[in-house]
Scaffold this motif. Structure first.
Motif, mmCIF file in Angstrom:
data_model
loop_
_atom_site.group_PDB
_atom_site.id
_atom_site.type_symbol
_atom_site.label_atom_id
_atom_site.label_comp_id
_atom_site.label_asym_id
_atom_site.label_seq_id
_atom_site.Cartn_x
_atom_site.Cartn_y
_atom_site.Cartn_z
ATOM 1 N N ASP A 260 0.830 -1.202 0.000
ATOM 2 C CA ASP A 260 0.000 0.000 0.000
ATOM 3 C C ASP A 260 0.862 1.250 0.000
ATOM 4 O O ASP A 260 0.553 2.239 -0.685
ATOM 5 C CB ASP A 260 -0.924 0.013 1.233
ATOM 6 C CG ASP A 260 -2.015 -1.037 1.134
ATOM 7 O OD1 ASP A 260 -2.272 -1.512 0.016
ATOM 8 O OD2 ASP A 260 -2.592 -1.385 2.185
ATOM 9 N N ARG A 261 1.973 1.220 0.766
ATOM 10 C CA ARG A 261 2.856 2.387 0.809
ATOM 11 C C ARG A 261 3.514 2.623 -0.545
ATOM 12 O O ARG A 261 3.683 3.764 -0.979
ATOM 13 C CB ARG A 261 3.925 2.204 1.898
ATOM 14 C CG ARG A 261 3.401 2.358 3.324
ATOM 15 C CD ARG A 261 4.557 2.509 4.290
ATOM 16 N NE ARG A 261 5.414 1.347 4.345
ATOM 17 C CZ ARG A 261 5.203 0.299 5.127
ATOM 18 N NH1 ARG A 261 4.151 0.270 5.931
ATOM 19 N NH2 ARG A 261 6.038 -0.725 5.129
ATOM 20 N N ARG A 262 3.883 1.520 -1.238
ATOM 21 C CA ARG A 262 4.479 1.668 -2.564
ATOM 22 C C ARG A 262 3.476 2.279 -3.538
ATOM 23 O O ARG A 262 3.823 3.139 -4.351
ATOM 24 C CB ARG A 262 4.971 0.310 -3.088
ATOM 25 C CG ARG A 262 6.248 -0.195 -2.411
ATOM 26 C CD ARG A 262 6.840 -1.349 -3.185
ATOM 27 N NE ARG A 262 5.976 -2.505 -3.183
ATOM 28 C CZ ARG A 262 6.000 -3.448 -2.257
ATOM 29 N NH1 ARG A 262 6.855 -3.372 -1.250
ATOM 30 N NH2 ARG A 262 5.171 -4.488 -2.324
ATOM 31 N N ASP A 263 2.208 1.826 -3.453
ATOM 32 C CA ASP A 263 1.180 2.385 -4.330
ATOM 33 C C ASP A 263 0.975 3.864 -4.043
ATOM 34 O O ASP A 263 0.826 4.676 -4.961
ATOM 35 C CB ASP A 263 -0.146 1.635 -4.145
ATOM 36 C CG ASP A 263 -0.074 0.219 -4.688
ATOM 37 O OD1 ASP A 263 0.832 -0.056 -5.500
ATOM 38 O OD2 ASP A 263 -0.926 -0.604 -4.296
ATOM 39 N N ARG B 71 4.147 10.521 -6.426
ATOM 40 C CA ARG B 71 5.138 10.917 -7.410
ATOM 41 C C ARG B 71 4.458 11.391 -8.701
ATOM 42 O O ARG B 71 4.856 12.382 -9.313
ATOM 43 C CB ARG B 71 6.073 9.749 -7.708
ATOM 44 C CG ARG B 71 7.255 10.128 -8.585
ATOM 45 C CD ARG B 71 8.318 9.052 -8.570
ATOM 46 N NE ARG B 71 7.829 7.758 -8.912
ATOM 47 C CZ ARG B 71 7.804 6.712 -8.077
ATOM 48 N NH1 ARG B 71 8.258 6.828 -6.858
ATOM 49 N NH2 ARG B 71 7.333 5.539 -8.466
ATOM 50 N N ALA B 72 3.409 10.690 -9.086
ATOM 51 C CA ALA B 72 2.687 11.075 -10.293
ATOM 52 C C ALA B 72 2.009 12.421 -10.114
ATOM 53 O O ALA B 72 2.041 13.276 -10.994
ATOM 54 C CB ALA B 72 1.650 10.004 -10.654
ATOM 55 N N VAL C 272 -6.995 10.268 -27.318
ATOM 56 C CA VAL C 272 -8.047 9.462 -26.705
ATOM 57 C C VAL C 272 -7.787 9.235 -25.219
ATOM 58 O O VAL C 272 -8.714 9.001 -24.444
ATOM 59 C CB VAL C 272 -8.185 8.113 -27.441
ATOM 60 C CG1 VAL C 272 -9.227 7.230 -26.785
ATOM 61 C CG2 VAL C 272 -8.545 8.347 -28.901
ATOM 62 N N SER C 273 -6.534 9.323 -24.800
ATOM 63 C CA SER C 273 -6.234 9.176 -23.375
ATOM 64 C C SER C 273 -4.874 9.790 -23.067
ATOM 65 O O SER C 273 -4.030 9.930 -23.954
ATOM 66 C CB SER C 273 -6.242 7.697 -22.951
ATOM 67 O OG SER C 273 -5.136 7.012 -23.504
ATOM 68 N N ALA C 274 -4.713 10.147 -21.802
ATOM 69 C CA ALA C 274 -3.419 10.635 -21.300
ATOM 70 C C ALA C 274 -3.331 10.238 -19.838
ATOM 71 O O ALA C 274 -4.287 10.413 -19.082
ATOM 72 C CB ALA C 274 -3.315 12.152 -21.447
ATOM 73 N N GLU C 275 -2.184 9.689 -19.466
ATOM 74 C CA GLU C 275 -2.035 9.189 -18.097
ATOM 75 C C GLU C 275 -0.603 9.360 -17.614
ATOM 76 O O GLU C 275 0.345 9.100 -18.352
ATOM 77 C CB GLU C 275 -2.417 7.710 -18.034
ATOM 78 C CG GLU C 275 -2.308 7.101 -16.645
ATOM 79 C CD GLU C 275 -2.659 5.624 -16.633
ATOM 80 O OE1 GLU C 275 -2.802 5.062 -15.540
ATOM 81 O OE2 GLU C 275 -2.780 5.035 -17.729
ATOM 82 N N LEU C 276 -0.464 9.815 -16.364
ATOM 83 C CA LEU C 276 0.846 9.814 -15.727
ATOM 84 C C LEU C 276 1.169 8.392 -15.326
ATOM 85 O O LEU C 276 0.397 7.749 -14.619
ATOM 86 C CB LEU C 276 0.841 10.719 -14.491
ATOM 87 C CG LEU C 276 1.062 12.207 -14.744
ATOM 88 C CD1 LEU C 276 0.821 12.986 -13.452
ATOM 89 C CD2 LEU C 276 2.461 12.476 -15.255
ATOM 90 N N ASP D 151 11.633 0.583 -13.890
ATOM 91 C CA ASP D 151 11.914 0.300 -12.489
ATOM 92 C C ASP D 151 12.552 1.469 -11.746
ATOM 93 O O ASP D 151 12.572 1.479 -10.518
ATOM 94 C CB ASP D 151 12.837 -0.927 -12.375
ATOM 95 C CG ASP D 151 12.143 -2.192 -12.851
ATOM 96 O OD1 ASP D 151 10.894 -2.208 -12.824
ATOM 97 O OD2 ASP D 151 12.837 -3.135 -13.241
ATOM 98 N N ASN D 152 13.087 2.446 -12.471
ATOM 99 C CA ASN D 152 13.728 3.556 -11.770
ATOM 100 C C ASN D 152 12.717 4.592 -11.287
ATOM 101 O O ASN D 152 13.090 5.603 -10.682
ATOM 102 C CB ASN D 152 14.790 4.229 -12.652
ATOM 103 C CG ASN D 152 14.189 4.899 -13.886
ATOM 104 O OD1 ASN D 152 12.991 5.168 -13.943
ATOM 105 N ND2 ASN D 152 15.035 5.171 -14.876
ATOM 106 N N GLY D 153 11.438 4.332 -11.543
ATOM 107 C CA GLY D 153 10.398 5.193 -10.996
ATOM 108 C C GLY D 153 10.163 6.466 -11.773
ATOM 109 O O GLY D 153 9.437 7.344 -11.306
ATOM 110 N N LYS D 154 10.739 6.610 -12.965
ATOM 111 C CA LYS D 154 10.541 7.815 -13.765
ATOM 112 C C LYS D 154 9.085 7.877 -14.222
ATOM 113 O O LYS D 154 8.550 6.922 -14.777
ATOM 114 C CB LYS D 154 11.469 7.843 -14.978
ATOM 115 C CG LYS D 154 11.323 9.106 -15.836
ATOM 116 C CD LYS D 154 12.318 9.114 -16.962
ATOM 117 C CE LYS D 154 12.119 10.336 -17.867
ATOM 118 N NZ LYS D 154 12.285 11.606 -17.118
ATOM 119 N N VAL D 155 8.448 9.014 -13.986
ATOM 120 C CA VAL D 155 7.057 9.202 -14.360
ATOM 121 C C VAL D 155 6.973 10.014 -15.642
ATOM 122 O O VAL D 155 7.678 11.016 -15.802
ATOM 123 C CB VAL D 155 6.289 9.919 -13.232
ATOM 124 C CG1 VAL D 155 4.855 10.196 -13.647
ATOM 125 C CG2 VAL D 155 6.320 9.093 -11.955
#
Length: 215
Positions: free
Chosen positions: A56-59, A65-66, A91-95, A100-104
């Motif tokens: 849950d903390r990772r989520d 971060r996003a 049609v869509s856009a999402e962060l 794996d390096n967590g780059k958003v």
């Protein structure tokens, strides 16, 4: 039932012989010695709870971060940058976390000519195009049908919902009769996500009641 029979038999034998019999009855498929004690069972439960809490903390960290990344380049800005790179209909856009390096990055899906789709990655800090690739999809006809007659674009839907919080995703809901833009926002506190529906023709923003029911 088997356990009671074993105990009764050993007890009868003890009475006949006058001796003392120490018996340990087991269940059908495992011995009592193999069963976890109260302390061991509690420890296993605690480990499971700790694993769930860590996930849950990772989520939450990914969401935080996003949300933080979206403060530089908005969803509408990302869509505009994507369309300059790959003309068509967004049609869509999402962060999204891309590795794996967590780059958003902003991941924008653009419907181009024919059945061609483009997935365009936009840097949320600078608005630069980081990459793009094209592919063909089967649902092109359904998407075009859903957008037919609409007057509100994905970028306009994102700007309309931005009054509710920081937009972290916008996506076309083309299922059923109640077609609309689905937009997710995060409050300034960074701790409350909310889904909104933006009408395809009027641009009216309403809370997603289906999302409320699931919560």
């Amino acid at each position: 039932m088997k356990r009671n029979i074993v105990i009764a038999t050993l007890t009868a034998a003890a009475l006949v012989t006058g001796g003392t019999v120490a018996a340990f009855a087991a269940g059908d498929d495992e011995t009592t010695a193999h069963r976890p004690t109260g302390a061991a069972a509690q420890a296993a439960t605690d480990r499971d709870d700790a694993d769930d809490s860590a996930e849950d903390r990772r989520d939450d960290t990914d969401d935080d971060r996003a949300a933080a990344a979206s403060g530089d380049v908005s969803a509408a800005d990302a869509i505009a940058a994507a369309l300059r790179s790959a003309p068509g209909t967004a049609v869509s856009a999402e962060l999204d976390d891309q590795d794996d390096n967590g780059k958003v990055v902003w991941d924008v899906d653009v419907l181009g000519k024919g059945d061609t789709w483009h997935s365009v990655l936009i840097d949320p800090a600078s608005g630069k195009v980081l990459g793009s690739h094209g592919e063909s999809e089967d649902d092109t006809a359904e998407v075009r049908a859903a957008l037919k007659g609409s007057s509100v674009t994905a970028a306009e839907a994102a700007r309309a919902a931005a009054a509710k919080g920081t937009v972290t995703s916008v996506d076309l809901d083309d299922d059923g009769a109640s077609r609309a833009w689905d937009v997710e926002t995060r409050a300034a506190s960074g701790k409350a996500d909310q889904d909104w529906r933006v009408d395809l023709t009027s641009g009216k923003v309403t809370a997603d009641r289906a999302d409320d029911d699931e919560a």
